[in-house]
Design a protein around this motif. Structure first.
Motif, PDB file in Angstrom:
ATOM      1  N   ALA A  65       0.828  -1.204   0.000  1.00 57.13           N
ATOM      2  CA  ALA A  65       0.000   0.000   0.000  1.00 57.13           C
ATOM      3  C   ALA A  65       0.864   1.256   0.000  1.00 57.13           C
ATOM      4  CB  ALA A  65      -0.920  -0.012   1.215  1.00 57.13           C
ATOM      5  N   LYS A  66       1.913   1.247   0.778  1.00 55.25           N
ATOM      6  CA  LYS A  66       2.816   2.396   0.846  1.00 55.25           C
ATOM      7  C   LYS A  66       3.491   2.624  -0.498  1.00 55.25           C
ATOM      8  CE  LYS A  66       6.297   4.422   3.922  1.00 55.25           C
ATOM      9  NZ  LYS A  66       7.273   4.881   2.908  1.00 55.25           N
ATOM     10  N   LEU A  67       3.955   1.546  -1.124  1.00 55.86           N
ATOM     11  CA  LEU A  67       4.576   1.664  -2.442  1.00 55.86           C
ATOM     12  C   LEU A  67       3.590   2.239  -3.456  1.00 55.86           C
ATOM     13  CD1 LEU A  67       6.514  -1.731  -2.641  1.00 55.86           C
ATOM     14  CD2 LEU A  67       7.525   0.550  -2.435  1.00 55.86           C
ATOM     15  N   ALA A  68       2.349   1.762  -3.395  1.00 60.43           N
ATOM     16  CA  ALA A  68       1.331   2.217  -4.345  1.00 60.43           C
ATOM     17  C   ALA A  68       1.002   3.688  -4.142  1.00 60.43           C
ATOM     18  CB  ALA A  68       0.072   1.366  -4.204  1.00 60.43           C
ATOM     19  N   ALA A  69       0.885   4.100  -2.890  1.00 64.69           N
ATOM     20  CA  ALA A  69       0.592   5.505  -2.615  1.00 64.69           C
ATOM     21  C   ALA A  69       1.718   6.394  -3.128  1.00 64.69           C
ATOM     22  CB  ALA A  69       0.379   5.704  -1.115  1.00 64.69           C
ATOM     23  N   GLU A  70       2.949   5.943  -2.962  1.00 73.55           N
ATOM     24  CA  GLU A  70       4.099   6.712  -3.444  1.00 73.55           C
ATOM     25  C   GLU A  70       4.113   6.794  -4.962  1.00 73.55           C
ATOM     26  OE1 GLU A  70       7.290   4.537  -1.699  1.00 73.55           O
ATOM     27  OE2 GLU A  70       7.126   5.535   0.263  1.00 73.55           O
ATOM     28  N   ARG A  71       3.527   5.811  -5.620  1.00 77.07           N
ATOM     29  CA  ARG A  71       3.484   5.789  -7.086  1.00 77.07           C
ATOM     30  C   ARG A  71       2.301   6.588  -7.631  1.00 77.07           C
ATOM     31  NH1 ARG A  71       6.472   1.263  -9.154  1.00 77.07           N
ATOM     32  NH2 ARG A  71       5.699   1.797 -11.222  1.00 77.07           N
ATOM     33  N   LYS A 111      -3.899   1.453   6.558  1.00 76.41           N
ATOM     34  CA  LYS A 111      -4.303   2.819   6.875  1.00 76.41           C
ATOM     35  C   LYS A 111      -3.234   3.552   7.678  1.00 76.41           C
ATOM     36  CE  LYS A 111      -8.466   3.924   8.080  1.00 76.41           C
ATOM     37  NZ  LYS A 111      -8.759   4.858   6.976  1.00 76.41           N
ATOM     38  N   GLN A 112      -2.423   2.812   8.400  1.00 75.96           N
ATOM     39  CA  GLN A 112      -1.375   3.447   9.206  1.00 75.96           C
ATOM     40  C   GLN A 112      -0.232   4.002   8.360  1.00 75.96           C
ATOM     41  OE1 GLN A 112      -0.348   0.276  11.925  1.00 75.96           O
ATOM     42  NE2 GLN A 112      -1.811   0.969  13.487  1.00 75.96           N
ATOM     43  N   VAL A 113      -0.110   3.547   7.119  1.00 77.88           N
ATOM     44  CA  VAL A 113       1.036   3.980   6.312  1.00 77.88           C
ATOM     45  C   VAL A 113       0.643   4.782   5.071  1.00 77.88           C
ATOM     46  CG1 VAL A 113       2.483   2.065   7.100  1.00 77.88           C
ATOM     47  CG2 VAL A 113       1.090   1.781   5.034  1.00 77.88           C
ATOM     48  N   VAL A 114      -0.659   4.949   4.808  1.00 78.44           N
ATOM     49  CA  VAL A 114      -1.075   5.736   3.639  1.00 78.44           C
ATOM     50  C   VAL A 114      -2.151   6.748   4.029  1.00 78.44           C
ATOM     51  CG1 VAL A 114      -0.568   3.836   2.057  1.00 78.44           C
ATOM     52  CG2 VAL A 114      -2.903   4.117   2.919  1.00 78.44           C
ATOM     53  N   ASP A 115      -2.240   7.799   3.229  1.00 76.79           N
ATOM     54  CA  ASP A 115      -3.268   8.817   3.438  1.00 76.79           C
ATOM     55  C   ASP A 115      -4.420   8.671   2.455  1.00 76.79           C
ATOM     56  OD1 ASP A 115      -1.862  10.065   5.541  1.00 76.79           O
ATOM     57  OD2 ASP A 115      -0.638  11.172   4.094  1.00 76.79           O
ATOM     58  N   ILE A 116      -4.290   7.774   1.493  1.00 78.52           N
ATOM     59  CA  ILE A 116      -5.356   7.554   0.525  1.00 78.52           C
ATOM     60  C   ILE A 116      -6.361   6.547   1.091  1.00 78.52           C
ATOM     61  CG2 ILE A 116      -3.938   8.146  -1.468  1.00 78.52           C
ATOM     62  CD1 ILE A 116      -3.466   5.195  -1.952  1.00 78.52           C
ATOM     63  N   PRO A 117      -7.579   6.486   0.545  1.00 78.71           N
ATOM     64  CA  PRO A 117      -8.589   5.555   1.077  1.00 78.71           C
ATOM     65  C   PRO A 117      -8.171   4.099   0.967  1.00 78.71           C
ATOM     66  CG  PRO A 117      -9.613   7.222  -0.329  1.00 78.71           C
ATOM     67  CD  PRO A 117      -8.134   7.376  -0.510  1.00 78.71           C
ATOM     68  N   VAL A 118      -8.520   3.333   1.982  1.00 78.56           N
ATOM     69  CA  VAL A 118      -8.363   1.880   1.971  1.00 78.56           C
ATOM     70  C   VAL A 118      -9.768   1.282   2.008  1.00 78.56           C
ATOM     71  CG1 VAL A 118      -7.484  -0.149   3.177  1.00 78.56           C
ATOM     72  CG2 VAL A 118      -6.124   1.964   3.127  1.00 78.56           C
ATOM     73  N   THR A 119     -10.132   0.537   0.985  1.00 76.08           N
ATOM     74  CA  THR A 119     -11.490   0.026   0.839  1.00 76.08           C
ATOM     75  C   THR A 119     -11.460  -1.497   0.739  1.00 76.08           C
ATOM     76  OG1 THR A 119     -11.494   0.128  -1.596  1.00 76.08           O
ATOM     77  CG2 THR A 119     -12.076   2.147  -0.402  1.00 76.08           C
ATOM     78  N   VAL A 120     -12.645  -2.104   0.817  1.00 70.52           N
ATOM     79  CA  VAL A 120     -12.749  -3.567   0.786  1.00 70.52           C
ATOM     80  C   VAL A 120     -13.803  -3.987  -0.232  1.00 70.52           C
ATOM     81  CG1 VAL A 120     -13.485  -5.608   2.089  1.00 70.52           C
ATOM     82  CG2 VAL A 120     -11.928  -3.948   3.135  1.00 70.52           C
ATOM     83  N   LYS A 121     -13.440  -4.952  -1.082  1.00 71.37           N
ATOM     84  CA  LYS A 121     -14.413  -5.574  -1.988  1.00 71.37           C
ATOM     85  C   LYS A 121     -14.737  -6.960  -1.444  1.00 71.37           C
ATOM     86  CE  LYS A 121     -15.384  -6.595  -6.827  1.00 71.37           C
ATOM     87  NZ  LYS A 121     -15.816  -8.001  -6.698  1.00 71.37           N
ATOM     88  N   THR A 122     -16.022  -7.255  -1.305  1.00 73.03           N
ATOM     89  CA  THR A 122     -16.418  -8.497  -0.658  1.00 73.03           C
ATOM     90  C   THR A 122     -17.632  -9.113  -1.333  1.00 73.03           C
ATOM     91  OG1 THR A 122     -16.918  -9.477   1.502  1.00 73.03           O
ATOM     92  CG2 THR A 122     -17.922  -7.334   1.019  1.00 73.03           C
ATOM     93  N   ARG A 123     -18.032 -10.251  -0.864  1.00 71.05           N
ATOM     94  CA  ARG A 123     -19.270 -10.921  -1.285  1.00 71.05           C
ATOM     95  C   ARG A 123     -20.326 -10.709  -0.201  1.00 71.05           C
ATOM     96  NH1 ARG A 123     -19.575 -14.562  -6.055  1.00 71.05           N
ATOM     97  NH2 ARG A 123     -17.512 -14.391  -7.004  1.00 71.05           N
ATOM     98  N   ILE A 124     -21.535 -11.225  -0.436  1.00 69.35           N
ATOM     99  CA  ILE A 124     -22.558 -11.134   0.613  1.00 69.35           C
ATOM    100  C   ILE A 124     -22.463 -12.312   1.577  1.00 69.35           C
ATOM    101  CG2 ILE A 124     -24.164  -9.745  -0.749  1.00 69.35           C
ATOM    102  CD1 ILE A 124     -25.749 -12.300  -1.332  1.00 69.35           C
ATOM    103  N   GLY A 125     -21.620 -13.319   1.243  1.00 67.92           N
ATOM    104  CA  GLY A 125     -21.454 -14.468   2.114  1.00 67.92           C
ATOM    105  C   GLY A 125     -20.617 -15.520   1.439  1.00 67.92           C
ATOM    106  N   ILE A 126     -20.281 -16.572   2.175  1.00 70.21           N
ATOM    107  CA  ILE A 126     -19.526 -17.689   1.620  1.00 70.21           C
ATOM    108  C   ILE A 126     -20.146 -19.004   2.088  1.00 70.21           C
ATOM    109  CG2 ILE A 126     -17.300 -16.543   1.279  1.00 70.21           C
ATOM    110  CD1 ILE A 126     -16.459 -17.566   4.043  1.00 70.21           C
TER     111      ILE A 126
END
Length: 310
Positions: A65-71, A111-126
């Motif tokens: 995440a940190k690498l991506a934010a820097e990029r 979230k501790q290492v980036v200032d950009i949003p951290v989001t989650v993609k999920t299903r409704i169940g498994i």
């Protein structure tokens, strides 16, 4: 959209819409940290762009995440929705729904290492864990650590017995469950995913939730994106024709060829550009038969377009 929504496809998508938030293919933390290639490479024109990560080790996810934010990425999205066996063996993807505390730890670390949003993609169940209570327990646990955006594929995932393709088709869609989630969590940003094929369907979903993620249809019929800005985002700019889109894409393709790339690396994303138009079959056939040949260049695209008029 592994092997589909690569940087070439995303560049094409951005030509048609300046408003869309684009997502990368799911990239594993192992590939980024240990792989020989540059798995974070993209074109600056793609922004706003979200990196979708696959992984379950909080420290590795934080590193990526940190690498991506820097990029210059605009969002980090943790995939908790992919049901493939390969993903499960690495303990990430949809199987993580069964361990919401670990997902929360992963989100916290990023979230501790980036200032950009951290989001989650999920299903409704498994599997058999598909009650609304199971979904809300997951959302409660992950949102408690500061994740305020969830992209919900409105199908559960069967972790055993179904292929990834079957998991996109066989479990029934339950849009109402995602709508209910938004009603019960009005402060969260809830987007819906799964089975969306038209912009009219997008508009209908947006009456109930905050966003819509379109996957397969946007790939197989990419020109659907050409009217997104006007019909969904209130833009007054004119809609580009298919030929105008191709014209804007040609310089990018030429640059790719000059740098040693092959034509079919890009044209494989273009076969659906004329879906539903007269001559579309001739377009697809000519590109499929010729773009992979050694030395193939822009003339293949030009000839494919002419074949449509024959």
């Amino acid at each position: 959209m592994l092997d589909w929504t690569d940087r070439h496809y995303r560049y094409l998508a951005r030509i048609m819409s300046t408003e869309l938030l684009l997502y990368t293919e799911m990239v594993t933390t192992g590939a980024i940290i240990h792989g020989k290639g540059d798995y974070l490479a993209y074109n600056s024109e793609e922004n706003p762009l979200a990196l979708q990560l696959g992984g379950s080790n909080p420290q590795d996810l934080a590193t990526c995440a940190k690498l991506a934010a820097e990029r210059g990425y605009d969002e980090i999205n943790l995939n908790v929705g992919c049901p493939s066996d390969r993903v499960q063996s690495g303990r990430f993807g949809a199987c993580l729904m069964a361990d919401p505390k670990l997902v929360a730890e992963c989100v916290t670390a990023m979230k501790q290492v980036v200032d950009i949003p951290v989001t989650v993609k999920t299903r409704i169940g498994i599997d058999d864990q598909d009650s609304y209570e199971f979904l809300t327990e997951f959302v409660d646990t992950v949102s408690d650590v500061g994740c305020d955006t969830f992209i919900v594929h409105a199908r559960k995932a069967w972790l055993q017995g179904l292929s990834p393709k079957q998991n996109r088709e066989i479990p029934p869609l339950d849009y109402q469950r995602v709508y209910r989630l938004k009603q019960d969590y009005p402060k969260l940003h809830i987007s819906i995913n799964g089975g969306v094929k038209t912009l009219d369907e997008c508009r209908q979903h947006l009456l109930h939730i905050d966003g819509v993620m379109v996957g397969r249809e946007a790939y197989q019929n990419p020109y659907i994106l050409a009217e997104v800005d006007q019909r969904l985002c209130g833009s007054n700019k004119s809609v580009l024709s298919r030929d105008a889109v191709l014209e804007k894409f040609i310089p990018y393709i030429e640059k790719h060829l000059v740098e040693g790339g092959r034509l079919n690396h890009i044209t494989r994303h273009m076969t659906g550009m004329f879906q539903g138009e007269p001559g579309s079959r001739a377009w697809r056939r000519y590109i499929s038969e010729n773009a992979h040949k050694q030395g193939a260049g822009i003339e293949v695209i030009e000839q494919a377009r002419k074949k449509m008029d024959c």
